[in-house]
Design a protein around this motif. Structure first.
Motif, short mmCIF file in Angstrom:
data_model
loop_
_atom_site.label_atom_id
_atom_site.label_comp_id
_atom_site.label_asym_id
_atom_site.label_seq_id
_atom_site.Cartn_x
_atom_site.Cartn_y
_atom_site.Cartn_z
N ASP A 48 0.83 -1.20 0.00
CA ASP A 48 0.00 0.00 0.00
C ASP A 48 0.87 1.25 0.00
O ASP A 48 0.82 2.07 0.92
N GLY A 49 1.66 1.39 -1.04
CA GLY A 49 2.54 2.54 -1.16
C GLY A 49 3.86 2.40 -0.45
O GLY A 49 4.72 3.28 -0.55
N TRP A 50 4.07 1.33 0.27
CA TRP A 50 5.32 1.13 1.01
C TRP A 50 6.40 0.56 0.10
O TRP A 50 6.16 -0.38 -0.65
N LYS A 51 7.58 1.12 0.18
CA LYS A 51 8.73 0.65 -0.57
C LYS A 51 9.77 0.12 0.41
O LYS A 51 10.25 0.86 1.27
N ILE A 52 10.10 -1.16 0.29
CA ILE A 52 11.08 -1.76 1.19
C ILE A 52 12.48 -1.26 0.84
O ILE A 52 12.92 -1.35 -0.30
N LEU A 53 13.17 -0.71 1.85
CA LEU A 53 14.52 -0.18 1.66
C LEU A 53 15.57 -1.23 1.93
O LEU A 53 16.69 -1.15 1.42
N ARG A 64 7.14 5.34 2.78
CA ARG A 64 6.03 5.72 1.92
C ARG A 64 5.99 7.23 1.87
O ARG A 64 6.10 7.90 2.90
N ARG A 65 5.83 7.78 0.68
CA ARG A 65 5.80 9.24 0.55
C ARG A 65 4.51 9.80 1.15
O ARG A 65 3.43 9.28 0.92
N SER A 66 4.67 10.86 1.93
CA SER A 66 3.53 11.56 2.53
C SER A 66 3.74 13.04 2.32
O SER A 66 4.41 13.71 3.12
N GLY A 67 3.21 13.56 1.21
CA GLY A 67 3.46 14.96 0.89
C GLY A 67 4.90 15.17 0.51
O GLY A 67 5.47 14.41 -0.28
N SER A 68 5.55 16.17 1.10
CA SER A 68 6.94 16.46 0.78
C SER A 68 7.90 15.64 1.63
O SER A 68 9.12 15.65 1.38
N LEU A 69 7.40 14.94 2.63
CA LEU A 69 8.23 14.10 3.49
C LEU A 69 7.89 12.63 3.25
O LEU A 69 7.06 12.30 2.42
N HIS A 70 8.57 11.77 3.98
CA HIS A 70 8.28 10.35 3.92
C HIS A 70 7.90 9.85 5.32
O HIS A 70 8.37 10.36 6.33
N THR A 71 7.04 8.85 5.32
CA THR A 71 6.77 8.11 6.55
C THR A 71 7.59 6.84 6.49
O THR A 71 7.61 6.14 5.47
N PHE A 72 8.30 6.54 7.59
CA PHE A 72 9.15 5.36 7.64
C PHE A 72 8.55 4.33 8.57
O PHE A 72 7.94 4.65 9.59
N ARG A 73 8.74 3.07 8.19
CA ARG A 73 8.18 1.96 8.97
C ARG A 73 9.25 0.88 9.15
O ARG A 73 9.99 0.57 8.23
N SER A 74 9.30 0.33 10.32
CA SER A 74 10.17 -0.82 10.58
C SER A 74 9.32 -1.93 11.20
O SER A 74 8.40 -1.67 11.97
N ARG A 75 9.64 -3.17 10.83
CA ARG A 75 8.92 -4.33 11.34
C ARG A 75 9.92 -5.42 11.67
O ARG A 75 10.85 -5.66 10.91
N TRP A 76 9.73 -6.04 12.82
CA TRP A 76 10.59 -7.18 13.12
C TRP A 76 9.91 -8.10 14.11
O TRP A 76 9.07 -7.69 14.91
N LEU A 77 10.28 -9.39 13.99
CA LEU A 77 9.78 -10.41 14.89
C LEU A 77 10.72 -10.50 16.08
O LEU A 77 11.92 -10.75 15.92
N TYR A 196 7.12 -0.17 14.02
CA TYR A 196 7.39 1.20 14.46
C TYR A 196 7.25 2.12 13.26
O TYR A 196 7.81 1.85 12.19
N VAL A 197 6.47 3.17 13.41
CA VAL A 197 6.21 4.12 12.33
C VAL A 197 6.60 5.51 12.80
O VAL A 197 6.33 5.88 13.94
N VAL A 198 7.23 6.30 11.92
CA VAL A 198 7.60 7.66 12.29
C VAL A 198 7.58 8.56 11.07
O VAL A 198 8.03 8.19 9.98
N GLN A 199 7.04 9.75 11.26
CA GLN A 199 7.15 10.84 10.30
C GLN A 199 7.45 12.10 11.10
O GLN A 199 6.67 12.49 11.97
#
Length: 240
Positions: A48-53, A64-77, A196-199
């Motif tokens: 859903d718009g997320w690009k794995i880095l 994922r782009r959010s306007g002029s900035l990006h929202t970053f997400r991390s996931r781990w088990l 964890y999500v941060v913008q």
């Protein structure tokens, strides 16, 4: 006379509101943040718009782009750790400097309810250039969903409300934590999936490309947090 009445500078405004009004505002503002966090943690939203880095030490980083900035997400088990154990460490603001070395102060300004607080985060003179002299006045809301998923939503208050609660220091630049938080899902009796999500917009003179690099760095501190959780006394006691 007209010049005198139109002279206030927007950044100097502050609003003094009652605690009940503040509670209501934060409750409703955090509802949207919680829903955004839950959506980001949904495995079905991976495209859903997320690009794995990349994946670093078991931690998947995406943006994922959010306007002029990006929202970053991390996931781990996280194995051998319950959701409750993880949240206990992640919410211990007195220990936050152990997993974010740029942070010089984190303290509660006001508790609105048992699960709703106002916090000040401050980065000092010796922090890295992207953090130097930044401060954030944020709300923190902690909720347990019906299925047991734990959510911690954190975001900045509007600058006028923040100024009324805690006036900005002269040498500080007040940044905006646009969206941030944890979602911790129980996998089995002793493991959990953490998202964890941060913008973040630190404000000031920083170009947007530097802001996006800052977001990447903020997401990467979770590796330090993971190590702290695994070595915490609570986890050690429960594993014996």
């Amino acid at each position: 006379m007209s010049n005198l009445t139109s002279s206030p500078v927007p950044c100097s405004r502050s609003w003094s509101i009652s605690e009940d009004s503040l509670r209501r505002y934060v409750f409703y503002a955090s509802e949207n943040c919680i829903q955004e966090l839950l959506s980001a943690s949904d495995s079905k939203s991976c495209n859903d718009g997320w690009k794995i880095l990349g994946v670093d030490n078991g931690v998947e980083i995406s943006k994922r782009r959010s306007g002029s900035l990006h929202t970053f997400r991390s996931r781990w088990l996280l194995k051998s750790v319950s959701p409750e154990q993880f949240i206990t460490v992640a919410n211990a603001i007195d220990a936050a400097r152990q997993w974010d070395r740029d942070l010089v102060e984190a303290r509660y300004i006001k508790d609105l309810e048992d699960n709703l607080s106002i916090i000040r985060l401050r980065f000092g003179d010796n922090s890295k250039p992207l953090f130097r002299n930044r401060e954030f006045i944020v709300y923190e809301r902690r909720e347990t969903m019906d299925d047991g998923t734990l959510v911690v939503a954190v975001a900045s208050l509007p600058k006028e409300i923040a100024a009324g609660l805690h006036p900005k220091q002269n040498n500080a630049i007040r940044g905006l934590l646009l969206q941030s938080g944890w979602v911790v899902e129980k996998i089995d009796h002793d493991s959990c999936m953490v998202t964890y999500v941060v913008q973040l917009d630190p404000a000031g003179w920083l170009p947007k490309c530097f802001v996006n690099r800052l977001n990447t760095k903020l997401v990467m501190i979770i590796d330090n947090l993971k190590k702290q959780v695994l070595s915490s006394p609570t986890n050690s006691d429960d594993s014996t």
